[in-house]
Design a protein around this motif. Structure first.
Motif, PDB file in Angstrom:
ATOM      1  N   TYR A  55       0.832  -1.213   0.000  1.00 43.72           N
ATOM      2  CA  TYR A  55       0.000   0.000   0.000  1.00 43.72           C
ATOM      3  C   TYR A  55       0.859   1.253   0.000  1.00 43.72           C
ATOM      4  N   ARG A  56       1.914   1.292   0.823  1.00 44.25           N
ATOM      5  CA  ARG A  56       2.784   2.460   0.865  1.00 44.25           C
ATOM      6  C   ARG A  56       3.513   2.650  -0.466  1.00 44.25           C
ATOM      7  N   TYR A  66       2.412   1.688  -3.399  1.00 44.64           N
ATOM      8  CA  TYR A  66       1.410   2.135  -4.386  1.00 44.64           C
ATOM      9  C   TYR A  66       1.132   3.627  -4.240  1.00 44.64           C
ATOM     10  N   ARG A  67       1.044   4.122  -3.002  1.00 42.27           N
ATOM     11  CA  ARG A  67       0.778   5.543  -2.776  1.00 42.27           C
ATOM     12  C   ARG A  67       1.945   6.406  -3.256  1.00 42.27           C
ATOM     13  N   ARG A  68       3.193   5.943  -2.984  1.00 41.95           N
ATOM     14  CA  ARG A  68       4.342   6.715  -3.453  1.00 41.95           C
ATOM     15  C   ARG A  68       4.381   6.760  -4.971  1.00 41.95           C
ATOM     16  N   VAL A  89       1.755   9.243  -6.222  1.00 37.96           N
ATOM     17  CA  VAL A  89       2.146  10.642  -6.015  1.00 37.96           C
ATOM     18  C   VAL A  89       3.152  11.083  -7.070  1.00 37.96           C
TER      19      VAL A  89
END
Length: 315
Positions: free
Chosen positions: A305-306, A308-310, A313
């Motif tokens: 999840y982290r 994917y978020r990076r 962004v």
């Protein structure tokens, strides 16, 4: 350009890593010894079983201490006092050895090891909190200030070498877990071919007891690593995700602890051949193993999840 002091590995952290390694080796050796001596739980080697349980708990405690010294300074942007950290590590090692010797001593007190672990955790955490407070009280700069010489031509930004910090761990999580799967799978095939160890371990399935070669347990241990390696490979190739090295290592360590506990659970089941299947599948030993597997899956989900978020962004 030098690394900030709070990012450099210190000797207390190295000592904590060494203690964790000693606990894992002692725990694994104890589990193997217990598994090779089949018999009721009330018969020897009861002391070795106590030592395995003691070292298993101590491993988690020292992993927690090590993680604090690695993670907390990165949040407070200050270097903890290395002398206090060294006293913390050395002072914790002393009761650990006393408890291990007591667990093996024929006339040792049965409640002493657990008491030592409790006080070691309580006092150790107090020392660590005091170390954090002291890092603010002594009023050191949060980051080292380097003098700037006037008229010096600007140089390209320095790219630090991360290899000493990651202790040689592969940066790719798929490669990291692939190596773990290969090690366990290779050990399993060698054990099956050489028939060493020669004793069987019981597996309750479909209302019947099946006795399988010990090498099958190695192959079962390789399965979670292989699954995670393929999942990481898929996410990296199909979705171009870039995973944090620190989270990869945390996930790998959690999975290693889960696999070692898998061996411990089946070694305990080896002593419970006369009990019902429900005692194994619904007992505390198996439930704790399920919790550890769940923790490994949760760490993987957080890591994905982290990442994917990076990636979102940056896009």
């Amino acid at each position: 350009m030098e690394e900030p002091l709070w990012e450099q590995p210190s000797f207390p952290e190295k000592l904590f890593r060494l203690i964790v390694l000693l606990c894992i080796v002692g725990w694994g050796s104890s589990v193997i010894y217990v598994a090779s001596h089949i018999g009721p739980l009330e018969e020897p080697p009861t002391r070795t079983r106590d030592l395995a349980s003691y070292l298993f708990t101590a491993t988690g405690i020292f992993v927690f201490f090590y993680a604090q010294y690695r993670v907390v300074p990165r949040f407070i942007h200050r270097d903890l006092d290395r002398r206090v950290g060294l006293w913390h590590a050395g002072g914790s090692l002393a009761p650990l050895l006393i408890g291990a010797l007591n667990a093996l001593f024929p006339h040792g007190k049965s409640d002493l090891p657990s008491s030592l672990l409790f006080w070691m955790t309580l006092l150790g955490e107090g020392v660590f909190i005091g170390n954090v407070i002291w890092s603010y009280v002594k009023d050191e700069p949060a980051m080292p200030i380097l003098p700037v010489a006037p008229g010096v031509k600007a140089t390209p930004e320095y790219v630090p070498d991360e290899s000493p910090k990651n202790m040689g761990w592969p940066k790719s999580p798929s490669k990291l877990f692939g190596i773990g799967a290969a090690v366990f799978a290779g050990g399993g095939f060698i054990s099956l071919i050489l028939d060493f160890p020669s004793y069987k371990f019981p597996v309750p399935w479909s209302g019947q007891m099946h006795f399988l070669p010990f090498g099958c347990l190695w192959l079962a241990a390789a399965a979670p690593f292989a699954v995670f390696a393929m999942l990481y490979k898929y996410l990296m190739d199909a979705h171009n995700l870039i995973f944090e090295e620190s989270m990869n290592r945390i996930h790998f360590v959690v999975t290693i602890i889960t696999i070692l506990d898998l061996v411990r659970v089946f070694s305990a089941w080896e002593q419970w051949r006369g009990t019902r299947f429900e005692t194994f599948f619904y007992g505390s030993e198996f439930q704790w193993l399920v919790v550890l597997f769940g923790m490994s899956a949760v760490v993987f989900a957080i890591n994905a999840y982290r990442s994917y978020r990076r990636t979102a962004v940056r896009a």
